[in-house]
Enzyme design. Structure first.
Site, PDB file in Angstrom:
ATOM      1  N   ARG A 157       0.839  -1.202   0.000  1.00 18.40           N
ATOM      2  CA  ARG A 157       0.000   0.000   0.000  1.00 18.40           C
ATOM      3  C   ARG A 157       0.872   1.250   0.000  1.00 18.40           C
ATOM      4  O   ARG A 157       1.880   1.319   0.712  1.00 18.40           O
ATOM      5  CB  ARG A 157      -0.932   0.008   1.215  1.00 18.40           C
ATOM      6  CG  ARG A 157      -1.926  -1.118   1.173  1.00 18.40           C
ATOM      7  CD  ARG A 157      -2.996  -1.023   2.241  1.00 18.40           C
ATOM      8  NE  ARG A 157      -3.674  -2.303   2.378  1.00 18.40           N
ATOM      9  CZ  ARG A 157      -4.610  -2.769   1.556  1.00 18.40           C
ATOM     10  NH1 ARG A 157      -5.011  -2.030   0.543  1.00 18.40           N
ATOM     11  NH2 ARG A 157      -5.144  -3.965   1.740  1.00 18.40           N
ATOM     12  N   ASP A 158       0.453   2.231  -0.817  1.00 14.76           N
ATOM     13  CA  ASP A 158       1.175   3.502  -0.888  1.00 14.76           C
ATOM     14  C   ASP A 158       1.084   4.209   0.466  1.00 14.76           C
ATOM     15  O   ASP A 158       0.024   4.226   1.108  1.00 14.76           O
ATOM     16  CB  ASP A 158       0.565   4.381  -1.988  1.00 14.76           C
ATOM     17  CG  ASP A 158       1.483   5.524  -2.385  1.00 14.76           C
ATOM     18  OD1 ASP A 158       1.976   5.519  -3.529  1.00 14.76           O
ATOM     19  OD2 ASP A 158       1.720   6.426  -1.548  1.00 14.76           O
ATOM     20  N   ILE A 159       2.197   4.804   0.886  1.00 14.51           N
ATOM     21  CA  ILE A 159       2.253   5.472   2.186  1.00 14.51           C
ATOM     22  C   ILE A 159       1.409   6.746   2.201  1.00 14.51           C
ATOM     23  O   ILE A 159       1.006   7.218   3.273  1.00 14.51           O
ATOM     24  CB  ILE A 159       3.730   5.771   2.537  1.00 14.51           C
ATOM     25  CG1 ILE A 159       3.931   5.868   4.039  1.00 14.51           C
ATOM     26  CG2 ILE A 159       4.251   6.999   1.816  1.00 14.51           C
ATOM     27  CD1 ILE A 159       5.387   5.826   4.462  1.00 14.51           C
ATOM     28  N   HIS A 168       7.422   1.438 -11.012  1.00 12.73           N
ATOM     29  CA  HIS A 168       6.307   0.880 -10.256  1.00 12.73           C
ATOM     30  C   HIS A 168       4.991   1.256 -10.912  1.00 12.73           C
ATOM     31  O   HIS A 168       4.882   2.302 -11.558  1.00 12.73           O
ATOM     32  CB  HIS A 168       6.326   1.374  -8.802  1.00 12.73           C
ATOM     33  CG  HIS A 168       6.451   2.851  -8.685  1.00 12.73           C
ATOM     34  ND1 HIS A 168       7.660   3.499  -8.795  1.00 12.73           N
ATOM     35  CD2 HIS A 168       5.524   3.823  -8.490  1.00 12.73           C
ATOM     36  CE1 HIS A 168       7.463   4.801  -8.668  1.00 12.73           C
ATOM     37  NE2 HIS A 168       6.176   5.021  -8.498  1.00 12.73           N
ATOM     38  N   MET A 169       4.016   0.411 -10.695  1.00 10.27           N
ATOM     39  CA  MET A 169       2.666   0.637 -11.213  1.00 10.27           C
ATOM     40  C   MET A 169       1.751   0.981 -10.048  1.00 10.27           C
ATOM     41  O   MET A 169       1.736   0.268  -9.043  1.00 10.27           O
ATOM     42  CB  MET A 169       2.202  -0.648 -11.906  1.00 10.27           C
ATOM     43  CG  MET A 169       0.842  -0.591 -12.534  1.00 10.27           C
ATOM     44  SD  MET A 169       0.469  -2.215 -13.279  1.00 10.27           S
ATOM     45  CE  MET A 169       1.513  -2.148 -14.713  1.00 10.27           C
ATOM     46  N   HIS A 170       1.043   2.094 -10.157  1.00  8.56           N
ATOM     47  CA  HIS A 170       0.045   2.459  -9.151  1.00  8.56           C
ATOM     48  C   HIS A 170      -1.270   1.776  -9.516  1.00  8.56           C
ATOM     49  O   HIS A 170      -1.745   1.903 -10.650  1.00  8.56           O
ATOM     50  CB  HIS A 170      -0.207   3.968  -9.144  1.00  8.56           C
ATOM     51  CG  HIS A 170       0.963   4.813  -8.776  1.00  8.56           C
ATOM     52  ND1 HIS A 170       1.076   5.449  -7.563  1.00  8.56           N
ATOM     53  CD2 HIS A 170       2.078   5.155  -9.472  1.00  8.56           C
ATOM     54  CE1 HIS A 170       2.197   6.155  -7.525  1.00  8.56           C
ATOM     55  NE2 HIS A 170       2.824   5.994  -8.672  1.00  8.56           N
ATOM     56  N   VAL A 183      10.095   8.143  -7.248  1.00  6.99           N
ATOM     57  CA  VAL A 183      10.934   7.005  -6.847  1.00  6.99           C
ATOM     58  C   VAL A 183      11.397   6.287  -8.115  1.00  6.99           C
ATOM     59  O   VAL A 183      10.571   5.804  -8.902  1.00  6.99           O
ATOM     60  CB  VAL A 183      10.157   6.035  -5.926  1.00  6.99           C
ATOM     61  CG1 VAL A 183      11.037   4.838  -5.558  1.00  6.99           C
ATOM     62  CG2 VAL A 183       9.682   6.752  -4.666  1.00  6.99           C
ATOM     63  N   ASN A 192       4.258   6.298 -13.779  1.00  8.61           N
ATOM     64  CA  ASN A 192       4.853   7.596 -14.057  1.00  8.61           C
ATOM     65  C   ASN A 192       6.294   7.416 -14.537  1.00  8.61           C
ATOM     66  O   ASN A 192       6.998   6.519 -14.073  1.00  8.61           O
ATOM     67  CB  ASN A 192       4.847   8.463 -12.786  1.00  8.61           C
ATOM     68  CG  ASN A 192       3.446   8.773 -12.310  1.00  8.61           C
ATOM     69  OD1 ASN A 192       2.541   8.984 -13.116  1.00  8.61           O
ATOM     70  ND2 ASN A 192       3.236   8.784 -11.009  1.00  8.61           N
TER      71      ASN A 192
HETATM   72  P1  5GP Z   1       5.844   8.143  -8.225  1.00  9.52           P
HETATM   73  O1  5GP Z   1       5.508   9.593  -8.172  1.00  9.52           O
HETATM   74  O2  5GP Z   1       7.337   7.904  -8.251  1.00  9.52           O
HETATM   75  O3  5GP Z   1       5.122   7.444  -9.345  1.00  9.52           O
HETATM   76  O4  5GP Z   1       5.236   7.514  -6.916  1.00  9.52           O
HETATM   77  C1  5GP Z   1       5.980   7.154  -5.802  1.00  9.52           C
HETATM   78  C2  5GP Z   1       5.001   6.717  -4.756  1.00  9.52           C
HETATM   79  O5  5GP Z   1       5.703   6.055  -3.719  1.00  9.52           O
HETATM   80  C3  5GP Z   1       4.243   7.871  -4.086  1.00  9.52           C
HETATM   81  O6  5GP Z   1       2.852   7.686  -4.303  1.00  9.52           O
HETATM   82  C4  5GP Z   1       4.646   7.773  -2.611  1.00  9.52           C
HETATM   83  O7  5GP Z   1       3.583   8.079  -1.740  1.00  9.52           O
HETATM   84  C5  5GP Z   1       5.112   6.341  -2.493  1.00  9.52           C
HETATM   85  N1  5GP Z   1       6.136   6.117  -1.485  1.00  9.52           N
HETATM   86  C6  5GP Z   1       7.302   6.792  -1.345  1.00  9.52           C
HETATM   87  N2  5GP Z   1       8.042   6.295  -0.337  1.00  9.52           N
HETATM   88  C7  5GP Z   1       7.317   5.267   0.181  1.00  9.52           C
HETATM   89  C8  5GP Z   1       7.560   4.352   1.253  1.00  9.52           C
HETATM   90  O8  5GP Z   1       8.572   4.370   1.938  1.00  9.52           O
HETATM   91  N3  5GP Z   1       6.577   3.434   1.506  1.00  9.52           N
HETATM   92  C9  5GP Z   1       5.433   3.357   0.748  1.00  9.52           C
HETATM   93  N4  5GP Z   1       4.550   2.424   1.080  1.00  9.52           N
HETATM   94  N5  5GP Z   1       5.184   4.201  -0.266  1.00  9.52           N
HETATM   95  C10 5GP Z   1       6.113   5.149  -0.551  1.00  9.52           C
END
Ligand code: 5GP
Length: 114
Positions: A29-31, A100-102, A96, A87
């Protein structure tokens, strides 16, 4: 590529709310969830961005989509629907750099034009 926080999550060195795991893929799960269901699906191998996916990794990317299908059913959002987002780099707002896929759902999402 340099290691990201996701590598530590893969190695279970820092906590995450893991919803799916197999030899190739981890999902947690996203934080900072943007919807009632917001899960990140990642390959265990380090791939920085979509630009870095190699042709021989096509099956792995397919497995990520099948993991999304499985998790959506598990979360009871498959029938109502959901969104899968990857993204890439600055214009895509990637933060990050471990690809990764949301998986986002559990509520009515806005159309991309809106
Ligand atoms: P991006 O913008 O790179 O597509 O999304 C990165 C996602 O990673 C964000 O939605 C952010 O909330 C999530 N995220 C960043 N650090 C952590 C973490 O340590 N744990 C979890 N569970 N999610 C994270």
């Amino acid at each position: 590529m340099s290691e990201t926080i996701f590598s530590k999550i893969i190695r279970h060195e820092i906590p995450a709310d893991i919803v799916y795991e197999d030899d190739d893929i981890l999902a947690f799960r996203d934080i900072n969830p943007q919807a009632p269901v917001h899960v990140l699906i990642i390959p265990k191998v380090e791939i920085a961005t979509v630009n870095d996916i190699q042709p021989e990794q096509a099956e792995l990317i397919g497995k990520m989509v099948l993991a999304a299908q499985y998790i959506a059913r598990q979360e009871n959002i498959a029938e109502d629907g959901f969104r899968l987002v990857i993204n890439c780099n600055q214009h895509g707002c990637q933060v990050v750099f471990h690809m990764h896929m949301h998986l986002i759902g559990g509520k009515q999402l806005r159309g991309l034009a809106g």
